[in-house]
Design an enzyme around this catalytic site. Structure first.
Site, PDB file in Angstrom:
ATOM      1  N   CYS A  54       0.829  -1.203   0.000  1.00 56.16           N
ATOM      2  CA  CYS A  54       0.000   0.000   0.000  1.00 56.16           C
ATOM      3  C   CYS A  54       0.869   1.261   0.000  1.00 56.16           C
ATOM      4  CB  CYS A  54      -0.995  -0.048   1.163  1.00 56.16           C
ATOM      5  SG  CYS A  54      -2.332   1.145   0.995  1.00 56.16           S
ATOM      6  N   GLU A 103      -2.312  -9.147   3.014  1.00 56.29           N
ATOM      7  CA  GLU A 103      -2.661  -9.669   4.342  1.00 56.29           C
ATOM      8  C   GLU A 103      -4.166  -9.667   4.589  1.00 56.29           C
ATOM      9  OE1 GLU A 103      -1.550  -6.720   3.686  1.00 56.29           O
ATOM     10  OE2 GLU A 103      -2.291  -5.211   5.090  1.00 56.29           O
ATOM     11  N   HIS A 113      -3.751  -5.040  -0.372  1.00 57.24           N
ATOM     12  CA  HIS A 113      -3.291  -5.621   0.890  1.00 57.24           C
ATOM     13  C   HIS A 113      -3.304  -7.146   0.811  1.00 57.24           C
ATOM     14  CE1 HIS A 113      -3.167  -1.931   3.355  1.00 57.24           C
ATOM     15  NE2 HIS A 113      -4.054  -1.506   2.470  1.00 57.24           N
TER      16      HIS A 113
END
Lengths: 213, 252
Positions: A88, A195, A193
């Site tokens: 990001c 994650e 993202h």
């Protein structure tokens, strides 16, 4: 292998570290994950992850406010030439400069600037938030075994405008094509993202752990 | 193409998931950690965790439940309830929240939105609006889990929230919440078409067509529902398949 997640007081590092832990179970190497803001730890690492949430400016200042951190990341990337994964705003900082709040200098590793996404269609919202399809425009090792047009989770209002098309490996459509992944030698980053992107994100992280330059 | 989002919401009281009718008469629908796991595996696009009594009882959110819930989620997790300071936001983000939903504190002090957006970024600041219809195309906002009226116009407030840096609006109709008669579509549409940040429709879902209305007529970017998912009436995939058939762009 030591993998450090750079801690400079931004966002949710736990999300990154727990996704990385899961990714580490899927590779055939012993992975030691640490969260650190110490220049020595960065320089000792085999790979680093640079997360980033908030504004370009706040993230750049956050890194610069920790003594020696900015320089150690530069040394890790430019002199040691070891792999970095920017997430990001972490990826956005690879640019020469960002235009969020006020003009702020980035690392300048990848030619380009980070500017607000321009939209003509009033039905489209900013931030560009949610799951969008990622189109792999240049073959690379990081997206190995990830299907083209897989969904990843985004949340951003600013985007990387790269000068050199060769540095761009993925794009996503949001009215216009937006640059969402960059790769230049040992430097890799995604606007989305991993994650927060379930299996696809975990796969990407384990590909990063497996990545040999 | 950016997909529309389906967000199951865990309304949590004393560490357990509950769901009430019009915010009272809470029933027990289980452990939030277990529910979050089911939703994460089941295709939820995000998960929302609201500690619904934190603010009214001046009690801080159960950070350990949040952190346990966050461990089971590889989709974005929004946490709300009783957030009143920068420190509260920080500890929630550290516990594993990706976004925080702020209600009462933001109404009391509009600058709080600005401060938190500057400190943590707009992307993690969700402003929760609990609105009640008071006239033709007029809604008033309520705080403290719907207990206190404020005299503030919901539409005006949505504009202020956007201007001050909110990344998203979680819009709940107090009239509809728990009734299973569908979202307040007029309210959703009024605010969605006014602001340029995403709006999450909330309050009143009783069937899958209500979700469709939230997108199609209400112009929401995301739809939130609690009880239809908690009690197993529909799975997330039932909802997704239904919406895809209706032509809504949804992630599978």
């Amino acid at each position: 292998m030591y993998v450090s997640i750079v801690d400079y007081g931004t966002g949710n590092l736990n999300s990154v570290s727990k996704a990385l832990e899961v990714a580490a179970t899927k590779v055939n190497k012993k992975i030691n994950i640490r969260i650190s803001n110490k220049p020595k730890d960065i320089l000792d690492s085999d790979k680093i992850i640079l997360p980033g949430q908030g504004s370009y400016r706040q993230c750049a200042l956050g890194l610069k406010n920790i003594s020696g951190l900015w320089d150690s990341i530069n040394e890790f990337v430019l002199i040691k030439k070891k792999p970095i994964f920017g997430i990001c705003v972490g990826m956005q900082l690879f640019s020469d400069q960002g235009f969020e709040e006020e003009v702020t200098k980035g690392f300048g590793w990848i030619k380009g600037a980070v500017k607000k996404i321009k939209l003509n269609n009033k039905d489209l919202k900013l931030p560009h938030m949610g799951w969008n399809e990622v189109s792999v425009v240049k073959k690379n090792d990081l997206f190995l075994d990830i299907k083209n047009l897989s969904h990843f989770y985004f949340v951003h209002s600013y985007a990387f405008e790269a000068e050199n098309i060769n540095d761009v490996i993925c794009k996503t459509d949001y009215e216009e094509p937006v640059v969402v992944a960059l790769l230049k030698e040992n430097i890799f980053g995604t606007q989305f993202h991993p994650e927060k992107s379930q299996e696809n994100g975990i796969k990407l992280l384990s590909n990063f752990l497996n990545w040999n330059l | 193409m950016l997909k529309k989002r389906i967000i199951p919401c865990l309304d949590v009281k004393d560490g357990r998931v509950v769901k009430g009718i019009n915010f009272v008469n809470l029933k027990d629908a289980g452990d939030p950690v277990e529910q979050a796991k089911i939703y994460d595996k089941g295709g939820a696009d995000e998960i929302c965790f609201l500690d619904i009594t934190a603010s009214s009882e001046n009690r801080k959110i159960l950070l350990d439940k949040v952190s346990e819930t966050a461990k089971s989620c590889f989709v974005p997790l929004t946490v709300g309830g009783g957030i009143s300071s920068i420190e509260d936001i920080k500890s929630l983000l550290l516990a594993g929240a990706d976004k925080v939903s702020i209600n009462t504190a933001a109404v009391k002090n509009h600058n709080f939105i600005k401060e938190s957006a500057i400190r943590f970024g707009s992307q993690c600041i969700v402003i929760a609006i609990d609105a009640k219809k008071i006239g033709n195309n007029k809604w008033e906002i309520f705080t403290h889990g719907g207990r206190n009226s404020t005299g503030i116009d919901a539409i005006e407030y949505a504009k202020i929230a956007e201007k001050n840096g909110a990344g998203e609006i979680l819009l709940t109709s107090m009239d509809k919440d728990g009734t299973k008669t569908g979202y307040d579509i007029e309210l959703t549409k009024a605010i969605s078409s006014l602001v340029s940040i995403p709006v999450i429709a909330s309050g009143g879902v009783g069937n899958l067509d209500h979700l469709y209305e939230g997108f199609n007529i209400g112009l929401a970017s995301a739809v939130l529902a609690a009880s239809i998912f908690h009690y197993g009436e529909y799975s997330i995939m039932d909802a997704k398949n239904y919406l895809i058939k209706k032509g809504i762009p949804i992630r599978i």
